[in-house]
Design a protein around this motif. Structure first.
Motif, PDB file in Angstrom:
ATOM      1  N   GLU A 485      -9.094 -27.698  44.265  1.00  0.00           N
ATOM      2  CA  GLU A 485      -9.842 -28.923  43.991  1.00  0.00           C
ATOM      3  C   GLU A 485      -9.536 -29.551  42.629  1.00  0.00           C
ATOM      4  O   GLU A 485      -9.240 -30.736  42.541  1.00  0.00           O
ATOM      5  CB  GLU A 485     -11.339 -28.659  44.168  1.00  0.00           C
ATOM      6  N   ASP A 572     -15.652 -29.960  44.632  1.00  0.00           N
ATOM      7  CA  ASP A 572     -16.574 -30.224  45.732  1.00  0.00           C
ATOM      8  C   ASP A 572     -17.237 -28.972  46.288  1.00  0.00           C
ATOM      9  O   ASP A 572     -18.252 -29.054  46.965  1.00  0.00           O
ATOM     10  CB  ASP A 572     -15.838 -30.891  46.902  1.00  0.00           C
ATOM     11  N   SER A 573     -16.632 -27.832  46.085  1.00  0.00           N
ATOM     12  CA  SER A 573     -17.166 -26.617  46.689  1.00  0.00           C
ATOM     13  C   SER A 573     -18.087 -25.890  45.724  1.00  0.00           C
ATOM     14  O   SER A 573     -17.890 -25.959  44.513  1.00  0.00           O
ATOM     15  CB  SER A 573     -16.030 -25.676  47.077  1.00  0.00           C
ATOM     16  N   PRO A 574     -19.070 -25.182  46.273  1.00  0.00           N
ATOM     17  CA  PRO A 574     -19.986 -24.460  45.399  1.00  0.00           C
ATOM     18  C   PRO A 574     -19.369 -23.194  44.794  1.00  0.00           C
ATOM     19  O   PRO A 574     -19.701 -22.824  43.673  1.00  0.00           O
ATOM     20  CB  PRO A 574     -21.146 -24.082  46.321  1.00  0.00           C
ATOM     21  N   ASN A 609     -19.397 -23.023  40.919  1.00  0.00           N
ATOM     22  CA  ASN A 609     -19.335 -24.357  40.350  1.00  0.00           C
ATOM     23  C   ASN A 609     -20.753 -24.708  39.881  1.00  0.00           C
ATOM     24  O   ASN A 609     -21.607 -25.079  40.687  1.00  0.00           O
ATOM     25  CB  ASN A 609     -18.852 -25.297  41.468  1.00  0.00           C
ATOM     26  N   GLU A 611     -22.026 -27.055  38.653  1.00  0.00           N
ATOM     27  CA  GLU A 611     -22.531 -28.419  38.828  1.00  0.00           C
ATOM     28  C   GLU A 611     -22.823 -28.758  40.274  1.00  0.00           C
ATOM     29  O   GLU A 611     -23.210 -29.866  40.602  1.00  0.00           O
ATOM     30  CB  GLU A 611     -21.522 -29.395  38.224  1.00  0.00           C
ATOM     31  N   HIS A 612     -22.597 -27.806  41.160  1.00  0.00           N
ATOM     32  CA  HIS A 612     -22.836 -28.064  42.574  1.00  0.00           C
ATOM     33  C   HIS A 612     -24.322 -27.940  42.896  1.00  0.00           C
ATOM     34  O   HIS A 612     -25.011 -27.045  42.394  1.00  0.00           O
ATOM     35  CB  HIS A 612     -22.035 -27.057  43.414  1.00  0.00           C
TER      36      HIS A 612
END
Ligand code: ADP
Length: 658
Positions: A485, A572-574, A609, A611-612
């Motif tokens: 990503e 985009d992914s956790p 992540n 920020e997810h």
């Protein structure tokens, strides 16, 4: 004992025979090439055994093949005075297939005639090709060294079984008597036979003889037709024999005297491939070790390429005397697809396989031949328009006709044999750099497998310090991997490696031309100067704020994850899984397990992540434990793995859904 015995063919032979008689019509005449090739092999074997036992030559030291036909009986006979077969050998060799991978080959047949005919072409039908033109074959043979009373007759109609009986046969060697089908009567014609033999067997080193014929009362009708204008039927045999081929081994002739067709035909004879080769190299090597090499690269991979025990494709001759097939000592395993002949002037005639392994000359030959194959490949790569890597220097070469013929060939080669070539990284350290230059991959900017390391380097971003790559089971899995990503976001190209050997092969290659190779699924991401200060700061702050949650996550997942850490890898992914820098990738570990091999039980690192939304939700959630496990299992699913306890995973997700 002269009783007749009826025996059944091995199931695979019966199956093969069915295919031969039902699918191989398109190129009937190859049967002659196959049978003459067998005759030639039989003479080679006699010559070899005769080195230590000259009595085997009996009173006929001149080895040869005779081709005769009988119009009235509708038979065509190919006779050699080679090694011959004992009764047991006839039963074994003509009733079973000893080739490795036969079962596997049979399993691949689809029932589609065209496709199967192609496959059989690669498999090689040898002796059984006689049934393309014959509805019955009689073989009469006597092995050199046995008495005349120990001859054998073998008869079969090419269906379920065959008969054998003992016969008296004065002459050593083998006669293959083909009882031709009605639609194959054209082979009862000297002109036709000579034409086919010239096409396929001119390069056989053995003389091929036919009886001279003469016109008797031939009446001139049309001087332009193939019989010179005589009415057919008026030919009589003269009792005189003539040699109808050149009878000198192809590789001993000067290059300029050999046509492309002759090279291609020779290849087909030694490889049993029905397609012309992609390219070849024919050289006399002089120096400390003298030898001639004629090496071919096939256009198509054989069905058993993946069998590393597969026999090597290079035949060894010593001073024109055939010594052995599949001389594995002459070529490294990763070049097992190369076919050809090596004729050495220095090795002793009685060289054995064991001796070959130790011989210094053989080592020199192997090194020279390996280098020759690599230069052939480099040459193809250089001239392949489709191949961007080789042209990365931006220099447009002057293109001549010969170059033109090489266009597209490297791409073709690579799609057939690229994965085998990679084995060389682990096998041939001396040529590792040359091999690395020959490798091609797909990448995040190219679905086609045409990106080389040099090509990649030329496109690297300002400040990029590594060649990034990812390994996965399929191109789709590689492309959609969460680990990519941040690279996508920053427009950094990543090589996508999807061959099974990649992971293993890459263990042996740590850098290319001074630039390190870095798996995006291993270790922490360090994009170095590609990441700006603001981004770095934001990441550090997020990590700091996330610390208390991180500690809880580690505790909750301590049985599954080696560590849990915050990453900037994801957009985009956790979460995703990575392995420690020196660890084995989860993909390779999974592959080894599937193959029933032991893989070290290392735990992956879970990277999250911060920020997810899902990860943010963790803080203070009453479902913390379930969420943590879901996060881990999903990361595993995303890279094609399976949760250790799938049922528990489903239960947890469902609980949250309701
Ligand atoms: P291949 O030649 O690929 O081994 P074939 O089906 O053509 O397979 O032949 C099977 C075997 O039969 C050979 O390996 C050889 O042992 C034996 N054979 C065939 N033709 C002859 C011959 N003319 N003389 C002696 N042995 C033969």
């Amino acid at each position: 004992m002269s009783t007749k015995q009826t025996l059944s063919f091995q199931a695979e032979v019966a199956q093969l025979l069915h295919l031969v008689t039902h699918s191989l019509y398109s190129n009937q005449e190859i049967f002659l090439r196959e049978l003459i090739s067998n005759a030639s092999d039989a003479c080679d074997k006699l010559r070899f055994e005769g080195l230590n036992n000259s009595a085997l030559f009996e009173d006929a030291p001149n080895l040869e093949v005779r081709v005769t036909f009988d119009k009235a009986a509708k038979t065509l006979t190919i006779t050699d005075n080679g090694i011959g077969m004992s009764q047991q050998e006839a039963i074994d060799h003509l009733g079973t297939i000893a080739k490795s991978g036969t079962k596997d080959f049979m399993g691949r047949l689809s029932g589609d005639q065209k496709q199967d005919a192609q496959l059989i072409g690669q498999f090689g039908v040898g002796f059984y090709s006689g049934f393309i033109v014959a509805d019955k074959i009689t073989v009469e043979s006597r092995r050199a060294g046995l008495t005349a009373e120990e001859g054998v007759r073998w008869i079969s109609g090419g269906t379920g079984d065959f008969e054998v009986e003992t016969i008296t046969r004065a002459q050593r060697g083998t006669s293959i008597i083909l009882h031709l089908r009605d639609d194959a009567e054209e082979y009862l014609n000297a002109w036709k036979l000579k034409q086919v033999i010239a096409k396929y067997s001119d390069h056989i080193s053995l003389p091929i003889l036919m009886e001279k014929e003469e016109w008797k009362d031939g009446e001139l009708i049309n001087p332009n037709d193939e019989n010179g204008g005589r009415q057919p039927g008026g030919m009589v045999k003269t009792g005189e024999w003539e040699t109808i081929n050149k009878a000198s081994a192809l590789w001993t002739r000067p290059k300029k005297d050999i046509t492309e067709e002759q090279y291609a035909e020779f290849y087909k004879t030694i490889s049993h491939d029905h397609e012309a080769p992609l390219t070849w190299a024919h050289n006399r090597v002089e120096g400390n070790t003298e030898y001639t090499q004629l090496l071919y690269i096939p256009a198509k991979a054989p069905f058993d390429l993946w069998n590393r025990d597969k026999k090597a494709g290079v035949k060894l001759y010593v001073k024109r005397v055939f010594i052995m097939d599949d001389a594995e000592a002459l070529m490294p395993t990763y070049l097992r697809f190369v076919k050809g002949v090596i004729d050495s002037a220095d090795l002793p005639l009685n060289v054995s396989r064991e001796l070959l392994q130790e011989s210094r000359d053989v080592r020199a030959i192997r090194e020279g031949s390996t280098k020759r194959v690599l230069s052939m490949l480099e040459d193809l790569a250089k001239h392949d328009k489709h191949d961007t890597a080789a042209n990365a220097d931006g220099v447009t070469d002057v293109v001549d006709a010969d170059d033109k013929a090489k266009e597209g060939k490297y791409t073709q080669f690579y799609s057939e044999f690229g994965a085998v070539l990679k084995e060389g990284l682990g096998e041939d350290f001396g040529n590792r750099e040359r091999l690395a230059k020959l490798l091609r991959f797909a990448s995040t900017t190219s679905d086609a497998v045409t990106v080389g390391f040099a090509d990649y380097k030329a496109r690297m971003k300002e400040g990029q310090e590594a060649i990034y790559y990812i390994t996965a089971d399929t191109l789709a899995a590689a492309k959609n991997s969460p680990q990519l990503e941040v690279f996508k976001k920053k427009g950094i190209e990543v090589l996508l490696m999807t061959d099974r050997v990649d992971e293993w092969a890459l263990n042996y290659l740590h850098e290319f031309d001074g630039t390190p190779l870095q798996s995006v699924a291993k270790g922490a991401v360090d994009l170095g100067t590609l990441q700006d200060e603001a981004e770095k700061k934001a990441a550090e702050e997020a990590a700091e704020a996330f610390k208390p949650v991180l500690a809880k996550l580690k505790e909750a997942l301590k049985d599954k994850a080696e560590d849990v850490r915050v990453t900037t890898r994801l957009v985009d992914s956790p979460a995703c899984l990575v392995v420690q820098d020196d660890g084995m990738s989860t993909q390779l570990a999974r592959m080894l397990k599937q193959a029933g091999q032991q893989a070290p039980e290392t735990k992956p690192v879970l990277e999250v992540n911060a920020e997810h939304a899902l990860v943010k939700k963790l803080d203070g959630s009453v479902h913390f434990h379930d969420l943590a496990h879901i996060l881990f299992d999903q990361a595993l699913l995303a890279e094609g793995g399976l949760p250790e306890d799938p049922a528990a995973y489903v239960k947890r997700v469902n609980a949250l859904l309701v």
